[in-house]
Design a protein around this motif. Structure first.
Motif, PDB file in Angstrom:
ATOM      1  N   GLN A 330       0.829  -1.209   0.000  1.00 41.58           N
ATOM      2  CA  GLN A 330       0.000   0.000   0.000  1.00 41.58           C
ATOM      3  C   GLN A 330       0.863   1.259   0.000  1.00 41.58           C
ATOM      4  N   ALA A 331       1.924   1.244   0.825  1.00 42.27           N
ATOM      5  CA  ALA A 331       2.797   2.421   0.879  1.00 42.27           C
ATOM      6  C   ALA A 331       3.508   2.625  -0.457  1.00 42.27           C
ATOM      7  N   PHE A 332       3.924   1.537  -1.090  1.00 41.75           N
ATOM      8  CA  PHE A 332       4.615   1.664  -2.374  1.00 41.75           C
ATOM      9  C   PHE A 332       3.679   2.212  -3.455  1.00 41.75           C
ATOM     10  N   VAL A 333       2.453   1.692  -3.519  1.00 38.24           N
ATOM     11  CA  VAL A 333       1.494   2.169  -4.523  1.00 38.24           C
ATOM     12  C   VAL A 333       1.172   3.646  -4.296  1.00 38.24           C
ATOM     13  N   ALA A 334       1.047   4.035  -3.013  1.00 39.20           N
ATOM     14  CA  ALA A 334       0.739   5.429  -2.709  1.00 39.20           C
ATOM     15  C   ALA A 334       1.885   6.354  -3.104  1.00 39.20           C
ATOM     16  N   ALA A 335       3.136   5.893  -2.875  1.00 40.94           N
ATOM     17  CA  ALA A 335       4.280   6.755  -3.163  1.00 40.94           C
ATOM     18  C   ALA A 335       4.702   6.692  -4.624  1.00 40.94           C
ATOM     19  N   HIS A 336       4.399   5.613  -5.332  1.00 39.61           N
ATOM     20  CA  HIS A 336       4.847   5.441  -6.715  1.00 39.61           C
ATOM     21  C   HIS A 336       3.692   4.926  -7.567  1.00 39.61           C
ATOM     22  N   PRO A 337       2.739   5.756  -7.852  1.00 41.22           N
ATOM     23  CA  PRO A 337       1.567   5.310  -8.614  1.00 41.22           C
ATOM     24  C   PRO A 337       1.885   4.912 -10.052  1.00 41.22           C
ATOM     25  N   ASP A 338       3.059   5.313 -10.573  1.00 37.62           N
ATOM     26  CA  ASP A 338       3.401   4.960 -11.948  1.00 37.62           C
ATOM     27  C   ASP A 338       4.091   3.606 -12.055  1.00 37.62           C
ATOM     28  N   PHE A 339       4.135   2.840 -10.947  1.00 37.87           N
ATOM     29  CA  PHE A 339       4.673   1.483 -10.952  1.00 37.87           C
ATOM     30  C   PHE A 339       3.551   0.519 -10.591  1.00 37.87           C
ATOM     31  N   PRO A 340       2.880  -0.100 -11.579  1.00 34.08           N
ATOM     32  CA  PRO A 340       1.788  -1.029 -11.272  1.00 34.08           C
ATOM     33  C   PRO A 340       2.287  -2.221 -10.467  1.00 34.08           C
ATOM     34  N   LEU A 341       1.550  -2.584  -9.433  1.00 35.16           N
ATOM     35  CA  LEU A 341       1.969  -3.644  -8.519  1.00 35.16           C
ATOM     36  C   LEU A 341       0.882  -4.696  -8.394  1.00 35.16           C
ATOM     37  N   ASP A 342       1.265  -5.972  -8.521  1.00 33.92           N
ATOM     38  CA  ASP A 342       0.372  -7.108  -8.282  1.00 33.92           C
ATOM     39  C   ASP A 342       0.761  -7.743  -6.952  1.00 33.92           C
ATOM     40  N   PHE A 343      -0.253  -7.983  -6.123  1.00 28.51           N
ATOM     41  CA  PHE A 343      -0.015  -8.554  -4.801  1.00 28.51           C
ATOM     42  C   PHE A 343      -0.793  -9.854  -4.678  1.00 28.51           C
ATOM     43  N   ASP A 344      -0.160 -10.898  -4.174  1.00 28.42           N
ATOM     44  CA  ASP A 344      -0.824 -12.186  -4.031  1.00 28.42           C
ATOM     45  C   ASP A 344      -0.366 -12.823  -2.728  1.00 28.42           C
ATOM     46  N   ALA A 345      -1.310 -13.279  -1.878  1.00 29.49           N
ATOM     47  CA  ALA A 345      -0.964 -13.861  -0.581  1.00 29.49           C
ATOM     48  C   ALA A 345      -2.150 -14.643  -0.048  1.00 29.49           C
ATOM     49  N   PRO A 346      -1.912 -15.629   0.815  1.00 28.47           N
ATOM     50  CA  PRO A 346      -3.015 -16.297   1.514  1.00 28.47           C
ATOM     51  C   PRO A 346      -3.578 -15.398   2.605  1.00 28.47           C
ATOM     52  N   SER A 347      -4.504 -15.922   3.368  1.00 30.92           N
ATOM     53  CA  SER A 347      -5.142 -15.088   4.391  1.00 30.92           C
ATOM     54  C   SER A 347      -4.188 -14.735   5.518  1.00 30.92           C
ATOM     55  N   ARG A 348      -3.395 -15.722   5.989  1.00 30.58           N
ATOM     56  CA  ARG A 348      -2.454 -15.458   7.093  1.00 30.58           C
ATOM     57  C   ARG A 348      -1.226 -16.355   6.931  1.00 30.58           C
ATOM     58  N   VAL A 349      -0.078 -15.792   7.258  1.00 30.48           N
ATOM     59  CA  VAL A 349       1.165 -16.558   7.347  1.00 30.48           C
ATOM     60  C   VAL A 349       1.904 -16.043   8.576  1.00 30.48           C
ATOM     61  N   LEU A 350       1.950 -16.862   9.626  1.00 27.38           N
ATOM     62  CA  LEU A 350       2.517 -16.422  10.892  1.00 27.38           C
ATOM     63  C   LEU A 350       3.971 -16.883  11.019  1.00 27.38           C
ATOM     64  N   ILE A 351       4.819 -15.972  11.505  1.00 22.71           N
ATOM     65  CA  ILE A 351       6.210 -16.310  11.816  1.00 22.71           C
ATOM     66  C   ILE A 351       6.569 -15.659  13.148  1.00 22.71           C
ATOM     67  N   GLN A 352       7.719 -16.019  13.660  1.00 22.57           N
ATOM     68  CA  GLN A 352       8.245 -15.388  14.863  1.00 22.57           C
ATOM     69  C   GLN A 352       9.345 -14.424  14.443  1.00 22.57           C
ATOM     70  N   GLY A 353       9.164 -13.143  14.719  1.00 23.82           N
ATOM     71  CA  GLY A 353      10.169 -12.189  14.284  1.00 23.82           C
ATOM     72  C   GLY A 353       9.811 -10.762  14.645  1.00 23.82           C
ATOM     73  N   ASP A 354      10.511  -9.832  13.980  1.00 28.67           N
ATOM     74  CA  ASP A 354      10.347  -8.399  14.206  1.00 28.67           C
ATOM     75  C   ASP A 354       9.618  -7.828  12.998  1.00 28.67           C
TER      76      ASP A 354
END
Length: 491
Positions: A330-354
């Motif tokens: 979302q931040a990338f699309v907002a800051a760079h609208p001239d770069f079309p972006l496709d996003f694909d992901a499942p509903s949740r992917v949990l990891i342990q991290g920062d």
């Protein structure tokens, strides 16, 4: 170190083997001589007993050997008499015969033995035994032949054992020298190592070669070569680390010197403008602020890398990679609208991290695309159920000669891609690599003309069974922010 310690190991082992063999030979020789003497003595006693028995039963018809002395002692009157034709002992030795006969009478013994020296005969074995008439028969048999036999056996044993000892020490020294040759080779290799400059791993000699020496030497040779491999790799790693550190310090100094020089120049201009051109003060002040912000970003990046290098633990919490990737997209699309972006992901992917640092990874990768590829380049951001994120673009790609160093600090490809936006510090991909490594993951690059993909692999807490979302291309609204409810990230 004393002289014995300076003696070669093979010589010391051979001498130690010789001493041990000498002790063994001494024990064997002593047992052999003693057993032989006892055996011959028993044979002599048995012969004395047999002859006296025959003489007592066949008196006058059986004669003893001519070199034997015999007499009969009469205990009633204490006189001595000759038996048959047997020679009497010399007068000076008859007291020994009489004394032994008296002992038989006093002790009521069946027989008594004694070893004496007879003049003109030499050492002899004396036996006294009662006979049927009540007298005492005393016979002396010379043991000179027996002593000669024992003496010859001693000389033969000593000579044989001495020759065997010499052969054993000499042959053992040769065998040990040959057996210890692999150890000598390893010692020579170690000496070669000490005579070379260890700061240069290319100067390390070849590994210990050869075969034989037994399983212990073979194991030592293998361990020695493994140690050399470890030293080689450690020196190579240290040399590479020192080179990276020197290059890092030089690059950091150069990067920091540029904004500092600019700030100093603009400060001089600001002072001049403050006195002569007040209208230009704000412009110079804005330039000083811009360079200061640039230097602050550079210092922050250096501090982050230093923290990651020192293995400072990151914040560990349950993080949803889909949320992190969605926010970055979302931040990338907002800051760079001239770069079309496709996003694909499942509903949740949990990891342990920062989560904040993982967001920084995606921001850096996406920012690099915007900085180094022309407008209109298509961008893909995908998250799989096994915690693998891929960031792809259809830009000109990264030349193969640069791909091996793409994650080095301050490394830039100045002429490989279009810089539609000003160049960065060259730390973005280094930070990506360090953050992913701190999470126990890996980041890899696949690039060819028209397609560049960064693959980030992390460890999921658990795999979700929900199906992947269909590929969609977010379209920003008038303010550059995708609609929240129609965006694929809002599910």
């Amino acid at each position: 170190m004393n002289r014995w310690q300076r003696t070669p190991l093979g010589t010391r082992l051979a001498l130690a083997l010789g001493v041990l063999s000498l002790i063994v030979f001494g024990i064997v020789g002593t047992v052999l001589v003693t057993s032989t003497r006892d055996y011959l003595s028993r044979q002599q006693d048995n012969q004395l007993q047999r002859i006296q028995h025959d003489q007592a039963n066949y008196r006058g018809k059986w004669k003893a050997p001519p070199d034997w002395q015999q007499l009969v002692y009469h205990p009633n009157n204490g006189t001595l008499s000759q038996i048959a034709d047997a020679p009497l002992p010399p007068l000076q030795d008859r007291d020994e015969f009489t004394r032994l006969a008296d002992n038989v009478v006093r002790q009521h013994a069946a027989q008594l033995y004694q070893t004496i020296f007879i003049h003109g005969v030499g050492p002899a074995r004396l036996r006294a035994t009662p006979i049927a008439s009540g007298d005492i028969l005393v016979t002396a048999a010379p043991i000179t032949d027996m002593n000669s036999t024992v003496r010859w056996l001693i000389i033969l044993s000593v000579g044989t054992f001495a020759a065997a000892l010499v052969v054993l020490v000499v042959a053992g020294r040769l065998v040990l020298r040959r057996g210890l040759r692999p150890l000598s080779d390893m010692a020579s290799t170690a000496h070669d190592i000490t005579s070379h400059d260890l700061t240069d791993s290319s100067h390390l000699p070849v590994r210990a070669q050869g075969q034989g020496g037994g399983p212990e030497v073979e194991e030592l040779r293998t361990s020695f070569n493994v140690m050399l491999d470890h030293i080689d790799s450690s020196l190579a790693a240290r040399t590479a680390a020192e080179q990276r550190l020197r290059r890092f310090i030089a690059d950091a100094s150069h990067e920091l010197r540029t904004p500092l020089t600019s700030i100093r120049g603009y400060a001089d201009l600001f002072r001049y403008a403050a006195a002569n051109e007040p209208a230009e003060r704000e412009a110079h002040l804005a330039k000083i602020r811009e360079e200061t912000e640039r230097m602050s970003v550079l210092v922050d990046d250096l501090l982050l890398l230093a923290r990651l290098d020192s293995e400072t633990p990151l914040r560990q919490e349950e993080v949803d990679l889909v949320e992190v990737a969605s926010a970055a997209a979302q931040a990338f699309v907002a800051a760079h609208p001239d770069f079309p972006l496709d996003f694909d992901a499942p509903s949740r992917v949990l990891i342990q991290g920062d989560g904040m640092r993982l967001r920084q990874v995606l921001d850096n990768l996406l920012t690099n695309i915007a900085r180094h590829t022309p407008a209109g380049t298509e961008v893909e951001l995908r998250v799989s159920a096994d915690a693998v994120m891929t960031v792809s673009d259809t830009g000109p790609g990264i030349p193969p000669e640069h791909q091996g160093r793409i994650f080095d600090r301050f490394y830039r490809i100045d002429d490989s891609r279009n810089r539609s936006i000003g160049g960065g510090t060259g730390l973005g991909l280094s930070i990506v690599h360090s953050i992913v490594s701190a999470h126990g993951g890996t980041v890899n690059l696949l690039s060819s003309p028209g397609r560049t993909t960064f693959i980030i692999s992390l460890s999921p807490l658990r795999k979700t069974a929900t199906p992947d979302r269909p590929t969609q291309r977010p379209k920003p609204e008038s303010d550059g922010v995708p609609q929240e409810h129609t965006s694929p990230w809002s599910r």
